[in-house]
Design a protein around this motif. Sequence first.
Motif, PDB file in Angstrom:
ATOM      1  N   TYR A 148      28.347  -6.571  86.147  1.00  0.00           N
ATOM      2  CA  TYR A 148      28.585  -5.764  87.597  1.00  0.00           C
ATOM      3  C   TYR A 148      30.073  -5.554  87.983  1.00  0.00           C
ATOM      4  CZ  TYR A 148      23.862  -4.495  87.170  1.00  0.00           C
ATOM      5  OH  TYR A 148      22.655  -4.110  86.647  1.00  0.00           O
ATOM      6  N   SER A 149      30.785  -6.748  87.652  1.00  0.00           N
ATOM      7  CA  SER A 149      32.170  -6.796  88.119  1.00  0.00           C
ATOM      8  C   SER A 149      33.085  -5.827  87.513  1.00  0.00           C
ATOM      9  CB  SER A 149      32.642  -8.312  88.033  1.00  0.00           C
ATOM     10  OG  SER A 149      32.029  -9.266  88.634  1.00  0.00           O
ATOM     11  N   ALA A 150      32.786  -5.758  86.143  1.00  0.00           N
ATOM     12  CA  ALA A 150      33.465  -4.722  85.227  1.00  0.00           C
ATOM     13  C   ALA A 150      33.254  -3.303  85.808  1.00  0.00           C
ATOM     14  CB  ALA A 150      33.346  -4.909  83.981  1.00  0.00           C
ATOM     15  N   LEU A 151      32.163  -3.122  85.963  1.00  0.00           N
ATOM     16  CA  LEU A 151      31.481  -1.785  86.452  1.00  0.00           C
ATOM     17  C   LEU A 151      32.255  -1.540  87.869  1.00  0.00           C
ATOM     18  CD1 LEU A 151      30.055   0.819  85.929  1.00  0.00           C
ATOM     19  CD2 LEU A 151      28.096  -0.396  87.036  1.00  0.00           C
ATOM     20  N   PHE A 152      32.218  -2.282  88.918  1.00  0.00           N
ATOM     21  CA  PHE A 152      32.817  -1.896  90.061  1.00  0.00           C
ATOM     22  C   PHE A 152      34.377  -1.851  90.042  1.00  0.00           C
ATOM     23  CE2 PHE A 152      28.816  -4.239  91.949  1.00  0.00           C
ATOM     24  CZ  PHE A 152      28.365  -2.896  92.005  1.00  0.00           C
ATOM     25  N   VAL A 153      35.143  -2.581  89.217  1.00  0.00           N
ATOM     26  CA  VAL A 153      36.448  -2.537  89.082  1.00  0.00           C
ATOM     27  C   VAL A 153      37.008  -1.157  88.548  1.00  0.00           C
ATOM     28  CG1 VAL A 153      38.638  -3.432  87.778  1.00  0.00           C
ATOM     29  CG2 VAL A 153      36.856  -4.819  88.931  1.00  0.00           C
ATOM     30  N   VAL A 154      36.098  -0.910  87.350  1.00  0.00           N
ATOM     31  CA  VAL A 154      36.411   0.572  86.744  1.00  0.00           C
ATOM     32  C   VAL A 154      36.083   1.722  87.702  1.00  0.00           C
ATOM     33  CG1 VAL A 154      35.669   2.047  85.108  1.00  0.00           C
ATOM     34  CG2 VAL A 154      35.873  -0.270  84.406  1.00  0.00           C
ATOM     35  N   GLY A 155      34.822   1.353  88.691  1.00  0.00           N
ATOM     36  CA  GLY A 155      34.585   2.339  89.653  1.00  0.00           C
ATOM     37  C   GLY A 155      35.774   2.715  90.826  1.00  0.00           C
ATOM     38  N   ALA A 156      36.383   1.291  91.046  1.00  0.00           N
ATOM     39  CA  ALA A 156      37.415   1.288  91.958  1.00  0.00           C
ATOM     40  C   ALA A 156      38.764   2.104  91.421  1.00  0.00           C
ATOM     41  CB  ALA A 156      37.706  -0.142  92.415  1.00  0.00           C
ATOM     42  N   VAL A 157      38.835   2.026  90.111  1.00  0.00           N
ATOM     43  CA  VAL A 157      39.934   2.535  89.737  1.00  0.00           C
ATOM     44  C   VAL A 157      39.860   4.173  89.323  1.00  0.00           C
ATOM     45  CG1 VAL A 157      41.487   2.787  87.398  1.00  0.00           C
ATOM     46  CG2 VAL A 157      40.756   0.416  88.341  1.00  0.00           C
ATOM     47  N   PHE A 158      38.720   4.403  89.212  1.00  0.00           N
ATOM     48  CA  PHE A 158      38.451   6.055  88.922  1.00  0.00           C
ATOM     49  C   PHE A 158      38.599   6.570  90.471  1.00  0.00           C
ATOM     50  CE2 PHE A 158      36.327   5.245  84.769  1.00  0.00           C
ATOM     51  CZ  PHE A 158      37.158   5.824  83.939  1.00  0.00           C
ATOM     52  N   SER A 159      38.140   5.839  91.530  1.00  0.00           N
ATOM     53  CA  SER A 159      38.151   6.306  92.670  1.00  0.00           C
ATOM     54  C   SER A 159      39.486   6.376  93.326  1.00  0.00           C
ATOM     55  CB  SER A 159      37.466   5.498  93.682  1.00  0.00           C
ATOM     56  OG  SER A 159      35.860   5.346  93.466  1.00  0.00           O
ATOM     57  N   ALA A 160      40.425   5.572  93.161  1.00  0.00           N
ATOM     58  CA  ALA A 160      41.643   5.509  93.395  1.00  0.00           C
ATOM     59  C   ALA A 160      42.522   6.943  92.555  1.00  0.00           C
ATOM     60  CB  ALA A 160      42.335   4.153  93.039  1.00  0.00           C
ATOM     61  N   LEU A 161      41.845   7.006  91.400  1.00  0.00           N
ATOM     62  CA  LEU A 161      42.728   7.976  90.606  1.00  0.00           C
ATOM     63  C   LEU A 161      42.371   9.454  91.012  1.00  0.00           C
ATOM     64  CD1 LEU A 161      42.439   7.017  87.147  1.00  0.00           C
ATOM     65  CD2 LEU A 161      44.366   6.922  88.259  1.00  0.00           C
ATOM     66  N   ALA A 162      41.163   9.641  91.584  1.00  0.00           N
ATOM     67  CA  ALA A 162      40.452  10.752  92.497  1.00  0.00           C
ATOM     68  C   ALA A 162      41.335  10.967  93.548  1.00  0.00           C
ATOM     69  CB  ALA A 162      39.201  10.585  92.447  1.00  0.00           C
ATOM     70  N   ALA A 163      41.470  10.001  94.460  1.00  0.00           N
ATOM     71  CA  ALA A 163      42.136   9.926  95.774  1.00  0.00           C
ATOM     72  C   ALA A 163      43.722  10.584  95.570  1.00  0.00           C
ATOM     73  CB  ALA A 163      42.316   8.683  96.452  1.00  0.00           C
ATOM     74  N   PHE A 164      44.339   9.951  94.591  1.00  0.00           N
ATOM     75  CA  PHE A 164      45.591  10.671  94.170  1.00  0.00           C
ATOM     76  C   PHE A 164      45.550  12.042  93.645  1.00  0.00           C
ATOM     77  CE2 PHE A 164      46.796   6.074  93.595  1.00  0.00           C
ATOM     78  CZ  PHE A 164      47.686   6.095  94.631  1.00  0.00           C
ATOM     79  N   ALA A 165      44.397  12.413  93.040  1.00  0.00           N
ATOM     80  CA  ALA A 165      44.451  13.824  92.763  1.00  0.00           C
ATOM     81  C   ALA A 165      44.158  14.894  93.932  1.00  0.00           C
ATOM     82  CB  ALA A 165      43.517  13.768  91.647  1.00  0.00           C
TER      83      ALA A 165
ATOM     84  N   LEU B 241      45.286  14.475  96.923  1.00  0.00           N
ATOM     85  CA  LEU B 241      46.557  14.362  97.501  1.00  0.00           C
ATOM     86  C   LEU B 241      47.180  15.502  96.879  1.00  0.00           C
ATOM     87  CD1 LEU B 241      47.320  10.732  98.132  1.00  0.00           C
ATOM     88  CD2 LEU B 241      46.577  12.321  99.966  1.00  0.00           C
ATOM     89  N   ARG B 242      47.291  15.722  95.655  1.00  0.00           N
ATOM     90  CA  ARG B 242      48.114  16.805  94.961  1.00  0.00           C
ATOM     91  C   ARG B 242      47.440  18.162  95.444  1.00  0.00           C
ATOM     92  NH1 ARG B 242      52.176  16.333  92.586  1.00  0.00           N
ATOM     93  NH2 ARG B 242      51.575  17.929  90.953  1.00  0.00           N
ATOM     94  N   VAL B 243      46.177  18.045  95.821  1.00  0.00           N
ATOM     95  CA  VAL B 243      45.776  19.522  96.212  1.00  0.00           C
ATOM     96  C   VAL B 243      46.633  20.149  97.372  1.00  0.00           C
ATOM     97  CG1 VAL B 243      44.014  20.853  97.033  1.00  0.00           C
ATOM     98  CG2 VAL B 243      43.462  19.154  95.417  1.00  0.00           C
ATOM     99  N   ARG B 244      46.713  19.168  98.272  1.00  0.00           N
ATOM    100  CA  ARG B 244      47.504  19.658  99.696  1.00  0.00           C
ATOM    101  C   ARG B 244      48.957  20.057  99.130  1.00  0.00           C
ATOM    102  NH1 ARG B 244      47.248  22.157 104.448  1.00  0.00           N
ATOM    103  NH2 ARG B 244      48.478  21.130 105.874  1.00  0.00           N
ATOM    104  N   THR B 245      49.664  19.277  98.255  1.00  0.00           N
ATOM    105  CA  THR B 245      51.062  19.786  97.986  1.00  0.00           C
ATOM    106  C   THR B 245      51.108  20.758  97.115  1.00  0.00           C
ATOM    107  OG1 THR B 245      50.969  18.112  96.191  1.00  0.00           O
ATOM    108  CG2 THR B 245      51.655  17.094  98.502  1.00  0.00           C
ATOM    109  N   ALA B 246      50.092  21.159  96.389  1.00  0.00           N
ATOM    110  CA  ALA B 246      50.070  22.102  95.323  1.00  0.00           C
ATOM    111  C   ALA B 246      50.073  23.485  96.021  1.00  0.00           C
ATOM    112  CB  ALA B 246      48.981  22.206  94.295  1.00  0.00           C
ATOM    113  N   LEU B 247      49.389  23.653  97.462  1.00  0.00           N
ATOM    114  CA  LEU B 247      49.124  24.935  98.133  1.00  0.00           C
ATOM    115  C   LEU B 247      50.330  25.406  98.689  1.00  0.00           C
ATOM    116  CD1 LEU B 247      45.458  24.142  99.687  1.00  0.00           C
ATOM    117  CD2 LEU B 247      46.469  25.601  97.517  1.00  0.00           C
TER     118      LEU B 247
END
Length: 66
Positions: free
Chosen positions: A41-58, A60-66
Amino acid sequence: MRARVADDPAQPGQRLHALPHTLAPAIAPIFLTIGGSGQNYSALFVVGAVFSALAAFAVLRVRTAL
């Protein structure tokens, strides 16, 4: 910001993409079996955190694209 990225009231949910929500349970067993124990489950949570961080950066790009 919500008003600038909201869906058209005539077609609610048009931009709602369910693909990530259906893929997560499908790929979770891959990350659970890392290491061979079958319950990493440690690997699963780390991968989930990485994907969540990538989604957060994505998002942020929505606001700058408008």
